[in-house]
Structure formats: C-alpha cells, structure tokens
Design a protein around this motif. Structure first.
Motif, PDB file in Angstrom:
ATOM      1  N   HIS A   1     -71.854  40.926  61.562  1.00  0.00           N
ATOM      2  CA  HIS A   1     -73.233  40.435  61.612  1.00  0.00           C
ATOM      3  C   HIS A   1     -73.669  40.221  63.060  1.00  0.00           C
ATOM      4  O   HIS A   1     -74.725  39.658  63.316  1.00  0.00           O
ATOM      5  N   GLU A   2     -72.866  40.682  63.999  1.00  0.00           N
ATOM      6  CA  GLU A   2     -73.137  40.525  65.427  1.00  0.00           C
ATOM      7  C   GLU A   2     -73.366  41.886  66.068  1.00  0.00           C
ATOM      8  O   GLU A   2     -72.761  42.877  65.669  1.00  0.00           O
ATOM      9  N   ALA A   3     -74.195  41.919  67.093  1.00  0.00           N
ATOM     10  CA  ALA A   3     -74.424  43.170  67.824  1.00  0.00           C
ATOM     11  C   ALA A   3     -73.194  43.567  68.632  1.00  0.00           C
ATOM     12  O   ALA A   3     -72.906  44.749  68.799  1.00  0.00           O
ATOM     13  N   ASN A   4     -72.472  42.564  69.147  1.00  0.00           N
ATOM     14  CA  ASN A   4     -71.289  42.821  69.958  1.00  0.00           C
ATOM     15  C   ASN A   4     -70.187  41.830  69.549  1.00  0.00           C
ATOM     16  O   ASN A   4     -69.968  40.841  70.229  1.00  0.00           O
ATOM     17  N   PRO A   5     -69.493  42.087  68.438  1.00  0.00           N
ATOM     18  CA  PRO A   5     -68.507  41.123  67.965  1.00  0.00           C
ATOM     19  C   PRO A   5     -67.353  40.940  68.951  1.00  0.00           C
ATOM     20  O   PRO A   5     -66.842  41.911  69.494  1.00  0.00           O
ATOM     21  N   THR A   6     -66.980  39.674  69.176  1.00  0.00           N
ATOM     22  CA  THR A   6     -65.894  39.368  70.103  1.00  0.00           C
ATOM     23  C   THR A   6     -64.815  38.495  69.480  1.00  0.00           C
ATOM     24  O   THR A   6     -63.779  38.276  70.106  1.00  0.00           O
ATOM     25  N   MET A   7     -65.045  37.990  68.260  1.00  0.00           N
ATOM     26  CA  MET A   7     -64.084  37.107  67.592  1.00  0.00           C
ATOM     27  C   MET A   7     -63.983  37.500  66.124  1.00  0.00           C
ATOM     28  O   MET A   7     -64.907  38.100  65.574  1.00  0.00           O
TER      29      MET A   7
ATOM     30  N   GLN B   1     -64.954  47.139  52.269  1.00  0.00           N
ATOM     31  CA  GLN B   1     -65.732  47.519  53.443  1.00  0.00           C
ATOM     32  C   GLN B   1     -65.841  46.299  54.347  1.00  0.00           C
ATOM     33  O   GLN B   1     -66.270  45.236  53.905  1.00  0.00           O
ATOM     34  N   VAL B   2     -65.420  46.433  55.593  1.00  0.00           N
ATOM     35  CA  VAL B   2     -65.508  45.354  56.570  1.00  0.00           C
ATOM     36  C   VAL B   2     -66.608  45.709  57.564  1.00  0.00           C
ATOM     37  O   VAL B   2     -66.709  46.848  58.010  1.00  0.00           O
ATOM     38  N   GLY B   3     -67.441  44.720  57.885  1.00  0.00           N
ATOM     39  CA  GLY B   3     -68.539  44.944  58.831  1.00  0.00           C
ATOM     40  C   GLY B   3     -68.708  43.720  59.709  1.00  0.00           C
ATOM     41  O   GLY B   3     -67.865  42.830  59.746  1.00  0.00           O
TER      42      GLY B   3
ATOM     43  N   ASP C   1     -67.211  40.412  58.619  1.00  0.00           N
ATOM     44  CA  ASP C   1     -67.517  40.051  57.245  1.00  0.00           C
ATOM     45  C   ASP C   1     -66.925  41.056  56.283  1.00  0.00           C
ATOM     46  O   ASP C   1     -66.852  42.256  56.597  1.00  0.00           O
ATOM     47  N   CYS C   2     -66.547  40.613  55.093  1.00  0.00           N
ATOM     48  CA  CYS C   2     -66.174  41.515  54.021  1.00  0.00           C
ATOM     49  C   CYS C   2     -67.480  41.918  53.320  1.00  0.00           C
ATOM     50  O   CYS C   2     -68.101  41.108  52.642  1.00  0.00           O
ATOM     51  N   LEU C   3     -67.884  43.152  53.505  1.00  0.00           N
ATOM     52  CA  LEU C   3     -69.151  43.618  52.919  1.00  0.00           C
ATOM     53  C   LEU C   3     -68.993  43.945  51.441  1.00  0.00           C
ATOM     54  O   LEU C   3     -69.976  44.256  50.779  1.00  0.00           O
ATOM     55  N   SER C   4     -67.783  43.866  50.919  1.00  0.00           N
ATOM     56  CA  SER C   4     -67.530  44.086  49.496  1.00  0.00           C
ATOM     57  C   SER C   4     -67.666  42.792  48.688  1.00  0.00           C
ATOM     58  O   SER C   4     -67.566  42.813  47.468  1.00  0.00           O
TER      59      SER C   4
END
Length: 53
Positions: free
Chosen positions: A35-41, A31-33, A46-49
């Motif tokens: 930690h930013e409200a508007n990721p740009t990079m 699962q990839v997620g 993050d790897c949530l696994s």
C-alpha cells in the motif's frame, strides 16, 4: 474442513482462507502487494488474497 497449505503460514484468523485449527492458509497460492509507493518495511506489505470471514 479445508486442507491447510503448510507452505503459507498465517495468523490472521478473521480471514476466510485461514485454517480453523492451524496457523496456515488454505489457499494454494496468495497474492502479496503493498500500500506504499516505496515500501521499506515488512509492515508496508499486504496479503491481497485476504477476504474477511
């Protein structure tokens, strides 16, 4: 030894799911997620696994 998933490359060797001798994950899926409200990079993702070894 768990089988590596050659579709998921990984170099985070302190993760419980990292293959011991190859730079691959041993999970079937991850699962990839973010930690930013508007990721740009890519650093915003993050790897949530991830589980600490």
């Amino acid at each position: 030894m768990e089988k590596c998933n050659e579709c998921i490359r990984c170099t985070v060797d302190n993760c419980r799911h990292h293959h011991n001798t190859k730079n691959y994950c041993t999970l079937e899926t991850i699962q990839v997620g973010t930690h930013e409200a508007n990721p740009t990079m890519d650093q915003c993702t993050d790897c949530l696994s991830y589980t600490k070894r």
